[in-house]
Structure formats: C-alpha cells, structure tokens
Write a protein that holds these residues in place. Structure first.
Motif, PDB file in Angstrom:
ATOM      1  N   UNK A  47       0.833  -1.201   0.000  1.00  0.00           N
ATOM      2  CA  UNK A  47       0.000   0.000   0.000  1.00  0.00           C
ATOM      3  C   UNK A  47       0.871   1.256   0.000  1.00  0.00           C
ATOM      4  N   UNK A  48       1.925   1.268   0.837  1.00  0.00           N
ATOM      5  CA  UNK A  48       2.839   2.411   0.892  1.00  0.00           C
ATOM      6  C   UNK A  48       3.465   2.635  -0.483  1.00  0.00           C
ATOM      7  N   UNK A  49       3.848   1.550  -1.116  1.00  0.00           N
ATOM      8  CA  UNK A  49       4.444   1.629  -2.448  1.00  0.00           C
ATOM      9  C   UNK A  49       3.479   2.311  -3.405  1.00  0.00           C
ATOM     10  N   UNK A  50       2.245   1.877  -3.370  1.00  0.00           N
ATOM     11  CA  UNK A  50       1.235   2.387  -4.297  1.00  0.00           C
ATOM     12  C   UNK A  50       0.959   3.870  -4.040  1.00  0.00           C
ATOM     13  N   UNK A  51       0.826   4.220  -2.766  1.00  0.00           N
ATOM     14  CA  UNK A  51       0.521   5.612  -2.432  1.00  0.00           C
ATOM     15  C   UNK A  51       1.663   6.554  -2.824  1.00  0.00           C
ATOM     16  N   UNK A  52       2.881   6.133  -2.488  1.00  0.00           N
ATOM     17  CA  UNK A  52       4.036   6.984  -2.807  1.00  0.00           C
ATOM     18  C   UNK A  52       4.238   7.102  -4.313  1.00  0.00           C
ATOM     19  N   UNK A  53       3.875   6.020  -5.005  1.00  0.00           N
ATOM     20  CA  UNK A  53       3.995   6.044  -6.458  1.00  0.00           C
ATOM     21  C   UNK A  53       3.011   7.045  -7.050  1.00  0.00           C
ATOM     22  N   UNK A  54       1.778   7.047  -6.521  1.00  0.00           N
ATOM     23  CA  UNK A  54       0.744   7.949  -7.030  1.00  0.00           C
ATOM     24  C   UNK A  54       1.081   9.408  -6.726  1.00  0.00           C
ATOM     25  N   UNK A  55       1.624   9.651  -5.524  1.00  0.00           N
ATOM     26  CA  UNK A  55       1.931  11.035  -5.144  1.00  0.00           C
ATOM     27  C   UNK A  55       3.171  11.558  -5.871  1.00  0.00           C
ATOM     28  N   UNK A  56       3.915  10.675  -6.528  1.00  0.00           N
ATOM     29  CA  UNK A  56       5.105  11.105  -7.262  1.00  0.00           C
ATOM     30  C   UNK A  56       6.358  11.159  -6.407  1.00  0.00           C
ATOM     31  N   UNK A  58       7.786   8.783  -4.710  1.00  0.00           N
ATOM     32  CA  UNK A  58       8.656   7.621  -4.888  1.00  0.00           C
ATOM     33  C   UNK A  58       9.613   7.825  -6.055  1.00  0.00           C
ATOM     34  N   UNK A  59       9.049   8.267  -7.174  1.00  0.00           N
ATOM     35  CA  UNK A  59       9.883   8.451  -8.359  1.00  0.00           C
ATOM     36  C   UNK A  59      10.925   9.542  -8.134  1.00  0.00           C
ATOM     37  N   UNK A  60      10.518  10.568  -7.389  1.00  0.00           N
ATOM     38  CA  UNK A  60      11.439  11.660  -7.111  1.00  0.00           C
ATOM     39  C   UNK A  60      12.655  11.154  -6.322  1.00  0.00           C
ATOM     40  N   UNK A  61      12.363  10.394  -5.239  1.00  0.00           N
ATOM     41  CA  UNK A  61      13.475   9.863  -4.429  1.00  0.00           C
ATOM     42  C   UNK A  61      14.302   8.842  -5.201  1.00  0.00           C
ATOM     43  N   UNK A  62      13.581   8.013  -5.944  1.00  0.00           N
ATOM     44  CA  UNK A  62      14.264   6.998  -6.750  1.00  0.00           C
ATOM     45  C   UNK A  62      15.194   7.666  -7.754  1.00  0.00           C
ATOM     46  N   UNK A  63      14.681   8.740  -8.391  1.00  0.00           N
ATOM     47  CA  UNK A  63      15.480   9.463  -9.378  1.00  0.00           C
ATOM     48  C   UNK A  63      16.714  10.076  -8.742  1.00  0.00           C
TER      49      UNK A  63
END
Lengths: 259, 288
Positions: A47-56, A58-63
């Motif tokens: 769920x955390x993965x999904x929420x952070x992915x939707x809020x953008x 996750x991608x920001x930190x990953x980037x």
C-alpha cells in the motif's frame, strides 16, 4: 512435452521459499503475533508503495538516488579504469602510482563520512564523492589484474601480425582484460548501493535513504521496509545489467572454458 | 629470380650469434635458405633451433652477424608489418573472443567485405570454411592449427616459419597436417622453415634437414625424394636413420640438457665433418 513441463517446474522452484516466507510473514502479523511497530504486514508495504507512487514522491526519491549512483559510478569507475589501464600497461606508471593507491585502499571509504560532511556539507558532492571512492578500487584492481593476465603469447602473436598501439589494445589487450573488468564492475555496483545507503541515511534531503529516515520519525515502518526493499531491487537490477553485459561481451568465454 | 618463385624469400645468415647471459645459444651460425625452399631444423631441446626461428621472425634481435634477404640486406629484423614473414606457433594462439573467420582476418587491411572474403578463401584452403562463425574454443587442436595456418596464408607470406606447430597433435591429425602444409607450400611457393623434434616429420616435408647442435649446424642433409613421400620406402628410412643417428650418436660432452652449462664445455669447431657454410652453399645452388 515432458521436457517443457519439467523445465517450467524447475524455473519456479527457486521462488518457492521466498513466497513461503512472504506468506508466513503476512500470517504472523495479521494474527497479531508480531507488532506492526516491529514489522508491518506485507500488504501495508504494498500500500505504501502504491501511495508513494501515485503522489510522485517515490519516483522523485528513486530518481535522486539513481542519479547519485550513476554519477558516482561514472566518475569513480572512469578514474579507476584509467589508472588500471596505465598501471597495467606501463611498469613506470605502476611503480609511480600503485603503492600509493594500495595504501589509500586500506582506508574504509565510509570512515571518511565525518570528513566528507565537513568538506562538502550535506550537498550532492559529498555523496557522489563517497560513491566514486567506493567504486574506484574494485574497478582499478580488476582492470589492472585483467590487463596483466592477458597471455603474453597472444600479445606477441598480435605484434607479429602487424598490430601495434591502438589496434593491439583494441583487438587483443582490452578484450583479454574484459572478463576481469566486468567482475570489477559487478563488485563496484554492489559498493555503489552500499555507499549510497549509508550516505543518504546520514545526510540527505532527498533519495531513498532520506525517505526511510523521514518515515522512521513518523513510525511509518511500512515505508522503512519499502525503502529497504527498493535498495535490494536496485542492487539486483544493477547486477542483472552487469550480467547482461557479461553474457553479451563474453559469449566466447563459455566455449573457451569448456574446451 | 624466376616468376614462379616470386613468392619465396631467400635468406642468408652469416656468423649469427646469440647468447642469453653466459650461455651461447647460436654460435657463428652461417647458412642459406633458397627462395621457395622447405627447410626443416631438428635438434635436441635447447640446441638453439627455436632461437633461430625467433631471429628470422624478428621477434628477437641479432646480436652479431648478418641476416640478408634476396631483396637486399635486411635493415634490422625482417619486416613484420609488410606481411612477408608469418609464424605458426606450437599453440595456435587464436584470439578466443573472435570467431574463426575474424581470427583469420587479424591484421588484414581493407574494406570489411574484402577482408572477410579473403579470410573465407583462406579458410576454405584449409578445409574449414563451414566453421567460419564458430568460437575457437569449440574447435579441436588440429582444427585450431588449421585456422592458424589460414591466418598466416591470408597474408601471402614469402617466408612461413613453423615453430613445432604439430607438436601437440595426435598422430593421425599430424599426418593430415603434413599433407595440408605440403599442399599449401606447393601452391603458394613460399619459403618454409620448420622447427621440429620429429625427424620423420622433417624428412616427410623438407627439401633440406638442418641438424643444430650447441648453436651450430652439425648436419645439412638434402632430401631428394619425390613428393608426396612414403614413410615405408627404403630411401626414406635410410635418410631418417642417418639424421636420427647423427642426432643420437653425438658425443655427450658437447651437448647438455641443463642450461648454463654449455659455456663450461665449449664446442670445438673441428668436430663438424665439413664447414656448414659450404654445405649451405651447395644446397642453395642445387635449388637455384
């Protein structure tokens, strides 16, 4: 028919234990036997993965983390490759540089973190510096060793067939050193993520490590676990990429070793 | 020179010397290889025969003496880059990371298609055209040596040096390789110098067998048998017996297996039945 079934079964077999562990984990947390403050249930991580992915987020930190890893790897790997080449190829360069490099190698690069923070603050430079330092030695050592392990008979043969300078390097020395260089690349990729985990945990305003430390303050154990799993996935992806290169560039090697 | 022998390179060696430290490996060696001639060099381990080959290949420098070709005096080692001189080693020395046809094309210059066509042609001469795309690791020892031969032939060498190229092969493969080497030698008309331990091999292939002992030519034997040669013939056996007898019958004091000891037992020049240079000139004239 018989063969395809057994092949498919064999391909699934390695995943049996991980899936079982995941199931047991979910059951123990769900039944209340394990507190969610110690370990969140796998579903909460998803769920955390999904929420952070939707809020953008996750991608920001990953980037941010990937950019640091790539930059540090390119700088440290480039310098290591350069020194490996010249020290492996020239006795003079080896006697000039190798002893110094070997001495520096004995300093664990993570021990430099306090100094690095003093030098660079908590900006990008410090983290890139640490990654580059961690990457440098595996690439340097393996390139050096690779150049040295090219059979002298092949070099002599190349010379007697009119190859010299660049042609000899491109056609004989570099391909001969490549198996070792790629071993160095795989080690270096491991060091890249390890260094980044430590550096981002200690001082950062973005990146996966920062995300984890931030979540810790709010007791979001599911985000912490997510960050750990992300590091693992990134490390695995980098390793797969390196293996892909090996498979592509060292196709000859299996035939050679088998013979 | 006649056009038929255009491909062969004639070579004259005069008083060539070479030593490693105290040990004299080649001691005032004088001989002549006529253009297009097939010369075999036999001798025990450490007699200097491989050293001689490395000098001819330009892999080692000459310390004293002269090396001349019929194209004029060689300035330094024989030119390696022109493709005039090619060497086949005991091991094939193929690049394991290149497929067979790219190994043959090593060092060839020109357009990609042209280079590939030349390499494929050389491969078909040694009967391996259908293995062009394979890795060297998938070939047998004999096949690898055939690829190495193709790699040498593709440069149209005028002098082909063979440093015990068949030493590691089984008996049957050796016989096939003898036939192959003889065939390409007759087609290409290059000068061939073969170093070998195997006296029978030298008599099968060579026009002349040179026996080297302690850095000098101890025997210069012409082989005037018709080709292809038959090991079963009496003349063949007689010649083989003569070379072998000379190789085995040498008094032990002038030969030693152990390195560094040759300087303590200097070779006296009076032992050779006739001056080696005379023999070389007679042989050279007979071919010319």
């Amino acid at each position: 028919m018989q063969n395809t079934i057994s092949a498919r079964k064999r391909a699934l077999l390695p995943w049996l234990v991980p899936v079982a562990i995941l199931a047991i984990w979910q059951l123990t947390v769900q039944s209340g036997w394990l507190s969610t403050r110690i370990l969140p249930e796998p579903r909460a991580v998803a769920v955390a993965f999904w929420q952070l992915l939707l809020s953008g987020e996750l991608l920001e930190h990953l980037g941010a983390s990937t950019a640091r890893a790539a930059t540090g790897f390119a700088i440290g790997g480039g310098i290591g490759f350069f020194f490996g080449l010249i020290n492996g190829g020239h006795k003079l360069a080896e006697s000039l540089f190798d002893t110094t490099l070997q001495m520096v190698r004995n300093v664990p690069h993570l021990a430099l973190i306090p100094l690095v923070i003093l030098w660079f603050g908590i900006g990008e430079e410090g983290k890139i510096f640490l990654v580059a330092l961690g990457v440098f030695f595996p690439i340097y050592l393996n390139t050096f060793h690779g150049i040295r392990s090219v059979p002298p008979e092949l070099i002599e043969m190349g010379r007697s067939y009119g190859l010299g300078g660049r042609a000899l390097f491109q056609q004989v020395i570099l391909p001969g050193a490549l198996p070792n260089i790629l071993v160095g690349v795989r080690y270096a990729l491991g060091f890249t993520w390890l260094t980044l985990i430590v550096a981002e945990t200690i001082s950062a305003t973005s990146g996966i490590g920062y995300m984890a430390m931030n979540a810790r303050e709010f007791l979001q154990t599911n985000v912490v676990v997510l960050a750990i799993l992300l590091y693992a996935a990134l490390g695995k992806a980098a390793d797969l990429a390196a293996r892909g290169l090996e498979r592509r560039w060292l196709r000859w090697n299996t035939a050679f070793l088998a013979a | 020179m006649s056009t038929r022998n255009r491909n062969g390179l004639g070579i004259r060696l005069e008083n060539v010397r070479r030593h490693f430290g105290e040990r004299v490996v080649l001691d005032a060696l004088t001989t002549h290889f006529a253009a297009g001639e097939f010369v075999a060099i036999v001798g025990r381990s450490g007699c200097g025969k491989s050293t001689l080959l490395r000098l001819l290949a330009g892999l080692d420098a000459i310390e004293a003496g002269r090396l001349e070709t019929d194209a004029g005096p060689a300035a330094g080692p024989l030119s390696q880059t022109s493709g005039d001189v090619r060497i086949m080693y005991q091991d094939a020395r193929l690049l394991p990371w290149r497929n067979v046809v790219d190994n043959v094309a090593l060092g060839l210059k020109g357009s990609r298609d042209n280079v590939r066509a030349l390499a494929l042609e050389a491969l078909s001469q040694v009967g391996l055209a259908e293995r062009a795309g394979e890795w060297p690791g998938n070939l047998s020892g004999g096949q690898r040596q055939r690829v190495a031969l193709a790699r040498a032939l593709v440069h149209r060498p005028r002098l082909l040096l063979l440093d015990e190229p068949l030493g590691a092969l089984d008996a049957l493969t050796r016989i096939e390789m003898h036939r192959l080497i003889e065939r390409v030698w007759r087609e290409h008309c290059f000068t061939a110098v073969l170093v070998t331990h195997d006296v029978s091999e030298s008599v099968i292939l060579a026009d002349r067998v040179l026996l080297i002992e302690a850095g000098r030519i101890a025997l210069d034997q012409r082989v005037d048998l018709p080709r292809p040669r038959d090991r079963g013939e009496a003349a063949f056996a007689r010649l083989e017996g003569r070379v072998l007898g000379r190789l085995l019958g040498e008094a032990p004091h002038s030969f030693s297996e152990t390195p560094h000891s040759l300087s303590e037992t200097p070779h006296s020049p009076g032992e050779t039945p006739h001056s080696p240079s005379d023999a070389a000139f007679i042989a050279a004239r007979a071919v010319a």
